[in-house]
Motif scaffolding. Structure first.
Motif, PDB file in Angstrom:
ATOM      1  N   PRO B 176      12.924  27.543   9.445  1.00  0.00           N
ATOM      2  CA  PRO B 176      12.065  28.010   8.358  1.00  0.00           C
ATOM      3  C   PRO B 176      10.820  28.742   8.840  1.00  0.00           C
ATOM      4  O   PRO B 176      10.410  29.722   8.233  1.00  0.00           O
ATOM      5  CB  PRO B 176      11.682  26.716   7.641  1.00  0.00           C
ATOM      6  CG  PRO B 176      12.773  25.768   7.958  1.00  0.00           C
ATOM      7  CD  PRO B 176      13.308  26.147   9.288  1.00  0.00           C
ATOM      8  N   ARG B 177      10.253  28.301   9.948  1.00  0.00           N
ATOM      9  CA  ARG B 177       9.031  28.937  10.428  1.00  0.00           C
ATOM     10  C   ARG B 177       9.259  30.399  10.776  1.00  0.00           C
ATOM     11  O   ARG B 177       8.388  31.241  10.583  1.00  0.00           O
ATOM     12  CB  ARG B 177       8.517  28.209  11.672  1.00  0.00           C
ATOM     13  CG  ARG B 177       7.476  27.214  11.333  1.00  0.00           C
ATOM     14  CD  ARG B 177       7.142  26.299  12.491  1.00  0.00           C
ATOM     15  NE  ARG B 177       6.386  25.167  11.980  1.00  0.00           N
ATOM     16  CZ  ARG B 177       5.105  25.247  11.647  1.00  0.00           C
ATOM     17  NH1 ARG B 177       4.445  26.366  11.788  1.00  0.00           N
ATOM     18  NH2 ARG B 177       4.486  24.191  11.156  1.00  0.00           N
ATOM     19  N   ALA B 178      10.434  30.681  11.345  1.00  0.00           N
ATOM     20  CA  ALA B 178      10.717  32.054  11.776  1.00  0.00           C
ATOM     21  C   ALA B 178      11.352  32.871  10.650  1.00  0.00           C
ATOM     22  O   ALA B 178      11.400  34.085  10.716  1.00  0.00           O
ATOM     23  CB  ALA B 178      11.637  32.037  12.987  1.00  0.00           C
ATOM     24  N   LEU B 179      11.838  32.170   9.615  1.00  0.00           N
ATOM     25  CA  LEU B 179      12.600  32.865   8.579  1.00  0.00           C
ATOM     26  C   LEU B 179      11.762  33.908   7.846  1.00  0.00           C
ATOM     27  O   LEU B 179      12.219  35.014   7.594  1.00  0.00           O
ATOM     28  CB  LEU B 179      13.180  31.857   7.567  1.00  0.00           C
ATOM     29  CG  LEU B 179      14.094  32.481   6.503  1.00  0.00           C
ATOM     30  CD1 LEU B 179      15.337  33.074   7.141  1.00  0.00           C
ATOM     31  CD2 LEU B 179      14.506  31.453   5.460  1.00  0.00           C
ATOM     32  N   PHE B 180      10.517  33.554   7.540  1.00  0.00           N
ATOM     33  CA  PHE B 180       9.688  34.478   6.765  1.00  0.00           C
ATOM     34  C   PHE B 180       9.466  35.787   7.520  1.00  0.00           C
ATOM     35  O   PHE B 180       9.631  36.870   6.973  1.00  0.00           O
ATOM     36  CB  PHE B 180       8.349  33.837   6.406  1.00  0.00           C
ATOM     37  CG  PHE B 180       7.520  34.680   5.499  1.00  0.00           C
ATOM     38  CD1 PHE B 180       7.772  34.704   4.134  1.00  0.00           C
ATOM     39  CD2 PHE B 180       6.509  35.485   6.002  1.00  0.00           C
ATOM     40  CE1 PHE B 180       7.023  35.503   3.295  1.00  0.00           C
ATOM     41  CE2 PHE B 180       5.751  36.285   5.153  1.00  0.00           C
ATOM     42  CZ  PHE B 180       6.014  36.293   3.805  1.00  0.00           C
ATOM     43  N   ALA B 181       9.114  35.648   8.807  1.00  0.00           N
ATOM     44  CA  ALA B 181       8.898  36.849   9.622  1.00  0.00           C
ATOM     45  C   ALA B 181      10.195  37.654   9.722  1.00  0.00           C
ATOM     46  O   ALA B 181      10.183  38.882   9.622  1.00  0.00           O
ATOM     47  CB  ALA B 181       8.405  36.453  11.011  1.00  0.00           C
ATOM     48  N   THR B 182      11.324  36.956   9.884  1.00  0.00           N
ATOM     49  CA  THR B 182      12.622  37.636  10.009  1.00  0.00           C
ATOM     50  C   THR B 182      12.951  38.410   8.747  1.00  0.00           C
ATOM     51  O   THR B 182      13.326  39.581   8.812  1.00  0.00           O
ATOM     52  CB  THR B 182      13.747  36.609  10.263  1.00  0.00           C
ATOM     53  OG1 THR B 182      13.333  35.738  11.298  1.00  0.00           O
ATOM     54  CG2 THR B 182      15.041  37.296  10.641  1.00  0.00           C
ATOM     55  N   ILE B 187      13.679  43.196   5.445  1.00  0.00           N
ATOM     56  CA  ILE B 187      13.412  43.932   4.207  1.00  0.00           C
ATOM     57  C   ILE B 187      12.761  45.284   4.519  1.00  0.00           C
ATOM     58  O   ILE B 187      13.077  46.300   3.894  1.00  0.00           O
ATOM     59  CB  ILE B 187      12.499  43.101   3.274  1.00  0.00           C
ATOM     60  CG1 ILE B 187      13.244  41.846   2.826  1.00  0.00           C
ATOM     61  CG2 ILE B 187      11.972  43.907   2.112  1.00  0.00           C
ATOM     62  CD1 ILE B 187      13.736  41.845   1.430  1.00  0.00           C
ATOM     63  N   THR B 188      11.871  45.288   5.521  1.00  0.00           N
ATOM     64  CA  THR B 188      11.211  46.540   5.894  1.00  0.00           C
ATOM     65  C   THR B 188      12.232  47.544   6.430  1.00  0.00           C
ATOM     66  O   THR B 188      12.235  48.720   6.036  1.00  0.00           O
ATOM     67  CB  THR B 188      10.130  46.271   6.956  1.00  0.00           C
ATOM     68  OG1 THR B 188       9.283  45.234   6.476  1.00  0.00           O
ATOM     69  CG2 THR B 188       9.314  47.515   7.235  1.00  0.00           C
ATOM     70  N   LEU B 189      13.118  47.075   7.313  1.00  0.00           N
ATOM     71  CA  LEU B 189      14.132  47.970   7.878  1.00  0.00           C
ATOM     72  C   LEU B 189      15.107  48.439   6.797  1.00  0.00           C
ATOM     73  O   LEU B 189      15.532  49.594   6.778  1.00  0.00           O
ATOM     74  CB  LEU B 189      14.894  47.256   9.000  1.00  0.00           C
ATOM     75  CG  LEU B 189      14.068  46.989  10.254  1.00  0.00           C
ATOM     76  CD1 LEU B 189      14.793  46.044  11.191  1.00  0.00           C
ATOM     77  CD2 LEU B 189      13.750  48.301  10.974  1.00  0.00           C
ATOM     78  N   ILE B 273       3.074  30.444   8.736  1.00  0.00           N
ATOM     79  CA  ILE B 273       2.883  29.084   8.217  1.00  0.00           C
ATOM     80  C   ILE B 273       3.229  29.067   6.736  1.00  0.00           C
ATOM     81  O   ILE B 273       3.842  28.128   6.242  1.00  0.00           O
ATOM     82  CB  ILE B 273       1.431  28.625   8.429  1.00  0.00           C
ATOM     83  CG1 ILE B 273       1.116  28.604   9.931  1.00  0.00           C
ATOM     84  CG2 ILE B 273       1.209  27.246   7.825  1.00  0.00           C
ATOM     85  CD1 ILE B 273      -0.352  28.555  10.251  1.00  0.00           C
ATOM     86  N   ALA B 274       2.872  30.175   6.103  1.00  0.00           N
ATOM     87  CA  ALA B 274       3.090  30.243   4.662  1.00  0.00           C
ATOM     88  C   ALA B 274       4.577  30.198   4.301  1.00  0.00           C
ATOM     89  O   ALA B 274       4.934  29.855   3.183  1.00  0.00           O
ATOM     90  CB  ALA B 274       2.474  31.516   4.107  1.00  0.00           C
TER      91      ALA B 274
END
Lengths: 115, 277
Positions: B176-182, B187-189, B273-274
């Motif tokens: 979950p911690r890495a999911l948001f950044a991923t 989405i950007t790509l 974190i969010a």
């Protein structure tokens, strides 16, 4: 950061890109070629055009099914509905043989020979 | 039957990937299934309408109606995706940190859901209209072959659903911690890729002729038609012969998103974190 800044960035980005984006096609003389698609075949299935000139293909689909004109080497794809005509713009090409086909029926094939 | 299976699968593949990503992005958001399901349904209905009017649509704008329509709905999806990223950067922390009343957070949470429902709808619409046309052609032709083609089509559709689930469960394996950044990166790509596809449609319509030279041909390395090529096409907008304008617009969307996300408040560390608490 305020919404104003965000809006400013958007505006600057749009302004920066607009000279690139707003460029209507020049009135270039395009070679126009007519062809038909019927009973799952292109007619004619070999087209000729001269090199370094844009080409406009007018494809009449006479079948009761839609077809998709596609050519990887010409970088075009276009769905043409049943019993209707599709216009396909092709960029000026170097001499060579460019294959095309119906993406819904790969038995239907043809080629554009650019000289 | 196999031909029908392949044709339908090829079309629903892209939509499947996109829906899978959107499901992962909205993992913990309440009511997300209703919104995304609504997007799929609306997209499918619109696809049928577009399929019926393909002939009429083509005749618009001097025969370039299809191209302009595709460019427009892709543009809409790019705006929705970018807006979603900016919104999440701005509000994600508050939502996950429960700094606001839960009710208000849920109400606000529907805004990005609406954006993503539009994205899903657009994906289904684009791919679905071709499937509808193809299957309609199948139904119109008589004989026993129609049934076997229809079965092939249905299997193709089911496989597309499989791609969607694989994408979703694959992404959910990410901590979950890495999911948001991923998902933000994905989405950007996705947005940049769609913007460059929109450029390709405008180029086909001869509306955009500036910088339309093909920048390179990497077909020998990765073909557009291969399964990996198709996946990359959807995920990052890969195309074996991009024009210079496609590259410029691609880079511009990436840059713009990066700047907007940076400016709309939360720092990358806080956003991680969010993510999901």
């Amino acid at each position: 950061m305020t919404m104003k800044t965000v809006a400013a960035v958007c505006a600057i980005a749009t302004l920066a890109l607009s000279p690139l984006a707003v460029s209507l096609a020049q009135a270039q003389e395009a070679t126009e070629i007519q062809l038909t698609y019927s009973k799952g075949q292109f007619q004619p299935n070999e087209l000729r055009a001269s090199a370094d000139k844009p080409i406009t293909l007018r494809l009449k689909n006479l079948d009761a099914k839609a077809m998709e004109f596609e050519s990887k080497s010409l970088r075009v794809e276009k769905v043409v509905a049943a019993n209707s005509e599709g216009v396909i713009n092709v960029r000026a090409q170097k001499p060579g043989r460019y294959e095309f086909y119906d993406d819904f029926n790969e038995k239907a094939r043809g080629a554009l020979v650019v000289q | 039957m196999l031909a029908a299976l392949i044709i339908v699968f090829r079309e629903v593949f892209e939509a499947g990937l996109i829906i899978g990503i959107v499901l992962a992005v909205t993992g913990a958001v309440p009511n997300r299934n209703r919104w995304i399901g609504g997007g799929v349904l609306a997209g499918a209905l619109a696809a049928c309408v577009v399929a019926v009017f393909t002939g009429a649509l083509s005749q618009l704008f001097a025969g370039m109606g299809q191209e302009l329509f595709n460019a427009a709905i892709l543009g809409l999806a790019v705006i929705m995706l970018t807006w979603h990223n900016v919104w999440m950067a701005h509000h994600g922390r508050e939502l996950a940190g429960e700094m606001r009343a839960v009710g208000q957070a849920v109400a606000e949470g529907t805004k990005p859901l609406l954006a993503l429902a539009v994205v899903v709808g657009v994906a289904v619409l684009r791919e679905g209209s071709e499937v509808a046309l193809f299957l309609y052609g199948v139904a119109a032709s008589d004989g026993g072959s129609a049934l076997s083609l229809a079965v092939g089509g249905l299997i193709g559709l089911a496989l597309g659903g499989g791609v969607c689930l694989l994408t979703y469960f694959g992404l959910m394996r990410i901590p979950p911690r890495a999911l948001f950044a991923t998902t933000t990166a994905l989405i950007t790509l996705l947005a940049a890729g769609m913007a460059s596809q929109a450029v390709a449609f405008l180029e086909r319509a001869n509306l955009l002729t500036r910088l339309d030279t093909v920048a390179w041909d990497s077909g020998w390395l990765l073909s557009d038609k291969s399964i990996v090529g198709r996946t990359m096409h959807t995920l990052i907008g890969y195309t074996e012969q991009p024009t210079q304008m496609q590259l410029v617009v691609y880079a511009a969307v990436l840059l713009l998103t990066f700047m907007l996300v940076r400016m709309s408040g939360s720092q990358p560390a806080k956003r991680t974190i969010a993510a999901r608490g």
